[in-house]
Every structure is written in structure tokens, then in C-alpha cells.
Motif scaffolding. Sequence first.
Motif, PDB file in Angstrom:
ATOM      1  N   GLU A  45       1.107  -1.169  -0.162  1.00 42.80           N
ATOM      2  CA  GLU A  45       0.155  -0.218   0.160  1.00 42.80           C
ATOM      3  C   GLU A  45       0.804   1.266  -0.247  1.00 42.80           C
ATOM      4  O   GLU A  45       0.365   1.934  -0.889  1.00 42.80           O
ATOM      5  CB  GLU A  45      -1.212   0.208   1.010  1.00 42.80           C
ATOM      6  CG  GLU A  45      -2.215  -1.652   1.639  1.00 42.80           C
ATOM      7  CD  GLU A  45      -2.920  -1.290   0.115  1.00 42.80           C
ATOM      8  OE1 GLU A  45      -3.193  -0.119  -0.278  1.00 42.80           O
ATOM      9  OE2 GLU A  45      -3.786  -1.800   0.038  1.00 42.80           O
ATOM     10  N   ARG A 119      -7.335  -5.542  -3.054  1.00 41.30           N
ATOM     11  CA  ARG A 119      -7.816  -4.871  -2.246  1.00 41.30           C
ATOM     12  C   ARG A 119      -9.446  -5.173  -1.304  1.00 41.30           C
ATOM     13  O   ARG A 119      -9.723  -5.389  -0.657  1.00 41.30           O
ATOM     14  CB  ARG A 119      -7.338  -3.469  -2.806  1.00 41.30           C
ATOM     15  CG  ARG A 119      -7.768  -2.786  -1.369  1.00 41.30           C
ATOM     16  CD  ARG A 119      -7.429  -0.599  -1.692  1.00 41.30           C
ATOM     17  NE  ARG A 119      -6.157  -0.278  -1.506  1.00 41.30           N
ATOM     18  CZ  ARG A 119      -5.827   0.209  -2.013  1.00 41.30           C
ATOM     19  NH1 ARG A 119      -6.964   1.117  -2.648  1.00 41.30           N
ATOM     20  NH2 ARG A 119      -4.822   0.907  -2.408  1.00 41.30           N
ATOM     21  N   SER A 124      -5.918  -5.526   2.709  1.00 45.04           N
ATOM     22  CA  SER A 124      -5.370  -4.264   2.072  1.00 45.04           C
ATOM     23  C   SER A 124      -4.109  -5.365   0.462  1.00 45.04           C
ATOM     24  O   SER A 124      -4.759  -6.141   1.463  1.00 45.04           O
ATOM     25  CB  SER A 124      -4.498  -3.874   3.443  1.00 45.04           C
ATOM     26  OG  SER A 124      -3.951  -3.312   2.740  1.00 45.04           O
TER      27      SER A 124
END
Length: 186
Positions: A45, A119, A124
Motif C-alpha cells: 500500500e 484490495r 489491504s
Amino acid sequence: KTAYEISTRDWSSDVCSSDLRGFTLRGGAAGRIPRPTHHRPMNPEARLAELGLTLPQPPAAAGSYVPTVRTGNLLYCAGTIAVLNGVQTHVGQVGREQTVETARQAAEVCVLNTLANIRAAVGSLDRVTRIVFVSGYVNAVDGFTESPAVLNGASDLLVKVFGEAGRHARAAVAVNGLPQIGRAHV
């Protein structure tokens, strides 16, 4: 089971199509997935932000299927095409309307769409511990032999985002047609 025994993913794109098979999810099935000790800890991320990349909205399924299916610690992803905000980014065949470089860019868009689906499925990208396999299809003219160069767009982006855990096995195939006149399908 080890992190190497995990996930499969399928991607599609306008100019090239790729099937990202195999990535591991941290904390899957009761948190029993060990992280491989030879990989540096990663933060995909944060890496996306460092690269100046933003994931698009997850693309909706365009038929009688779902974008992802999770079974145990594996996440299988349906193919994605090079579409952003509902608009195809690359249209036509490589070797005619598109070049290897523009098709490579289409493969990157496909990867971004697949990452958006991942995601959405797991919360995540930081939960992904390994990319195992990518299968890509390139909409190209007869005799086109540079599919691997096109799919490097997808593979290179995965390595940029996931580091060594983004290195994967791969198939790269040229075809004479893809959904919605796309250049790539990943």
C-alpha cells in the motif's frame, strides 16, 4: 502449508491479458500462513503511494462470474481489461493500432484493476505475501512474437509494488481477439 502453496489470480486487459495466479494472504485461515523468511517485509500500500499510483475503483464483473473467489489462503481473480473510470485506455491490436510500448502500458492498467479487486476482496494489499503466477493474453496481429515484452508491463509493476514477493512464474500468449477489442488481458 507454506506461503509458496498459495493463490491464483486471473487478469484481463484491452491490449494484453494476464492471469495472476498465486499470491498468499497473511493471516489467512486462522492466521496460520507463515511469511517466507527470505523475503523482506513489504508494504505494498505504501509502495503504491511512493510510485505515485492510485488504484481505480474495482471493475465490476462483465458477465456471469465474480471478480474474486477465495478458498483457504488462495485468492483467484477473474481477468481484467485496461479500463479506467469505465473507459478503455487502449483499443486495437498490437502491431496495428497499438505498439509494444502502449500495450505494455495497457498491461500495467490491467494489473492496477486486478490489485483493486484484490484490495476489495481482502481489505489491504499488505495481506498479500506472494504472487505465484501471471497468465497474460495480448491482442495482436498474426505472427506477433513479442507477447513477453508486453506482459513485462504487468510483471515489472508487480515487482515494483511487492518486491521479491512479486516475482512470479508466467505465461504470455498472443491472440487475435480479446473482450471489448482490448489490447491486453491480465
